[in-house]
Design an enzyme around this catalytic site. Structure first.
Site, PDB file in Angstrom:
ATOM      1  N   ASP A 301      37.546  45.809  43.476  1.00  0.00           N
ATOM      2  CA  ASP A 301      36.582  44.724  43.351  1.00  0.00           C
ATOM      3  C   ASP A 301      37.201  43.500  42.665  1.00  0.00           C
ATOM      4  OD1 ASP A 301      33.716  43.804  43.404  1.00  0.00           O
ATOM      5  OD2 ASP A 301      34.006  43.816  41.238  1.00  0.00           O
ATOM      6  N   GLU A 335      39.489  43.296  47.277  1.00  0.00           N
ATOM      7  CA  GLU A 335      38.434  42.369  47.705  1.00  0.00           C
ATOM      8  C   GLU A 335      38.830  40.966  47.263  1.00  0.00           C
ATOM      9  OE1 GLU A 335      33.875  40.982  46.804  1.00  0.00           O
ATOM     10  OE2 GLU A 335      35.291  41.644  45.273  1.00  0.00           O
TER      11      GLU A 335
END
Length: 608
Positions: A301, A335
């Site tokens: 993330d 990401e």
């Protein structure tokens, strides 16, 4: 209904799964990343297998335990037991790998009074070593991983190194609106500004990332004065995470410039990832998840909000740990959020930061431009031409997880609808189907967002894109008009006869049977560079060199035109869609497609 839709909306029979079943006889780690069909799921919104953990063992009301299934921003009850019980459904779609939102223990509820929400999505971690009790236990996580592996399926964990839950406050925060305080205006050498009291004597700045240098950083109040509520002083695990010295403490990120690396992401405590102790601590944390549970990969993330030096050490450490555990195809993808089809921005994170792969936001943007924004079909070619930018080039690009929409930006169906106000349900379904045909056959490892296969159409992004698969009690979900079905989210949606589920299963079976659609080199063929219309590609079997033709009609009208093809091709075998049986001439084939139609074909005969 428009006449052309009768062709597009013809029911596609449910796919058989023999090709997929073969994978169960071998270790899933024997497959390279490009072989996978990935299913992304938020466990809280998938299936409630154990109602006894709905409140996570916490007393009080929703603002204490976070459970309120009528509120789109609170826990709804889905858990690991429910996910495990639905593996038949997931595998029946042709899925070979499951990626789920973080399941670490989270702060149950946070946010200012009147704007609270819960950690159901998993990104507000307090304990990086344990499963959140709303989802189950560490033992239940192990049972899930073992059950997936027994079926030949991989498990990708979603992990966070950029931040923790919002625990640290700042004495001056409310007065300043938590505005970001820069390195120049608030250097580490002074307290509260460049003209403040001298602190952290001898500290040379965080570009000198040695333990010796950071030993001189002893005062965390260079920009703001961090304070931790008494009740939360020991809430984070491992214990070192409770010390404010391991955080940037500079206020809220503006998501631009310097603050993109140093600022708090939406108020979350931003870890000082330049600090050697933070680096070593995060390596220890995530090594443990590999060694304890034998997972198969990490989606990372907020990767672009962490300094490159961190990834240059972290990624090799994870790959080395996995290799030592016999996980030779351990997959790591970052990401790097983007809304552009230009791969150059994404590629820097593979070249500079060292990511083996990143989520392919460029692919998502190109498909949206072609199918929702009615840009020329050639935008797909333009995007794929950028594959040379990635470290490892086109070969590396084949391992990139491709997707159409997600839980942050919104579902693909929602994006198409937003770009085309007044679009009919039939045309919306047709465009979504075409998007999945592209996703499942073009280069990359396709990711299906849970609910897309059931025709979910959300109201927007973030919380509005996170509908329940089990019977929902959330009014703003239950009034959504789904595509391909008369169902609503007020009832459970695990229909294996849904036209999108059936299509994905069919295409996954084709993909599993033909390695060219997983590992094959891809080249551009013909395309319309002035309007929606034809775009075609060829892919080649990595062992035998057999050519496969992929052709797509991005326009709302039928088309009939020529596409280039290999000069040796003579006859074609249709695998999906509408394809010609023979070439028109050496090097040319007639492509005749319905509106928003496609052709996936194998060259079955070549010139002798």
């Amino acid at each position: 209904m428009r006449p052309y839709l009768s062709l597009i909306l013809a029911a596609i029979g449910a796919a058989s799964v023999p090709a997929l079943a073969q994978t169960a006889s071998v270790s899933p780690q024997e497959r390279p990343p490009e072989d996978e069909v990935v299913y992304f799921v938020l466990p809280d919104r998938f299936e409630n297998g154990d109602t006894s953990n709905d409140r996570g063992g916490i007393g009080g009301g929703p603002l204490d335990h976070g459970f309120d299934p009528a509120h789109k921003g609170f826990y709804h009850g889905g858990d690991l037991k429910g996910l495990t019980e639905r593996l038949d459904y997931i595998q029946g779609m042709g899925v070979t790998a499951i990626w789920f939102a973080p399941v670490f223990k989270n702060k149950p509820v946070q946010g200012e009074t009147g704007k609270e929400s819960a950690g159901y999505h998993g990104y507000w971690v307090t304990d990086f070593t344990s499963i959140d009790p709303h989802f189950g236990s560490n033992d239940e996580f192990k049972a899930f991983v073992d059950a997936a592996h027994a079926r030949g399926m991989k498990v990708y964990m979603d992990i966070i190194t950029n931040h923790t839950a919002d625990v640290i406050d700042y004495t001056e925060g409310k007065a300043t609106g938590y505005a970001y305080r820069s390195l120049a205006d608030y250097p580490y050498s002074r307290r509260g500004g460049a003209d403040g009291e001298a602190i952290n004597e001898g500290f040379l700045g965080d570009h000198v990332q040695t333990a010796e240098n950071f030993a001189r950083l002893t005062a965390p109040d260079f920009a703001y004065t961090p304070i931790v509520p008494e009740a939360e002083r020991e809430v984070k695990v491992p214990a070192w995470l409770n010390d404010p010295i391991y955080y940037h403490n500079r206020g809220s990120s503006t998501f631009s410039g310097e603050s993109s690396l140093y600022g708090d992401f939406a108020g979350l405590d931003d870890l000082y990832t330049e600090h050697p102790r933070v680096l070593s601590g995060m390596i220890e944390i995530y090594q443990s998840w590999i060694t304890r549970f034998g997972i198969d990969g990490f989606r990372i993330d907020t990767a672009k909000h962490v300094n490159p030096e961190f990834w240059q050490a972290f990624v090799p450490a994870m790959l080395e740990t996995a290799e030592a555990e016999g996980l030779s195809n351990f997959h790591i993808f970052g990401e790097v959020y983007s809304e552009s089809r230009d791969s150059g921005f994404l590629a820097r994170f593979t070249r500079r930061d060292g990511f083996p792969a990143v989520l392919d936001f460029a692919f998502q943007a190109a498909v949206r431009d072609a199918l929702a924004r009615n840009l020329p079909a050639g935008v797909m070619v333009e995007m794929f031409d950028g594959d040379v930018n990635y470290e490892g080039g086109e070969e590396a690009a084949r391992t990139m997880p491709t997707f159409l929409g997600n839980h942050d930006m919104g579902r693909f169906s929602t994006l198409i609808k937003a770009d085309n106000p007044g679009i009919s349900q039939d045309e919306l379904l047709a465009r979504v189907k075409l998007g999945h045909a592209m996703l499942m056959s073009l280069r990359g490892s396709p990711v299906i967002y849970s609910g897309d296969e059931q025709g979910f159409v959300g109201d927007g992004n973030d919380q509005a894109a996170r509908e329940d698969m089990f019977a929902s009690k959330t009014a703003s979900y239950n009034d959504n008009d789904l595509i391909g079905t008369d169902a609503t989210t007020a009832e459970a949606n695990f229909d294996t006869a849904h036209p999108l589920y059936s299509l994905i299963a069919e295409l996954a079976a084709v993909r599993a049977e033909h390695s060219a659609l997983r590992r094959g080199k891809q080249i551009n063929r013909s395309y319309n560079d002035t309007a929606p219309g034809l775009v075609s590609f060829s892919r080649f079997d990595p062992e035998e060199g057999t050519e496969y033709l992929l052709a797509f009609n991005t326009s709302a009208k039928p088309l009939k035109q020529q596409s280039t093809i290999g000069y040796e091709a003579r006859k074609l075998e249709t695998l999906s869609g509408a394809c010609a049986d023979t070439v028109s001439a050496p090097g040319s084939v007639t492509v005749e497609l319905p509106a928003l139609g496609w052709c996936i074909a194998k060259v079955s005969e070549t010139a002798q």
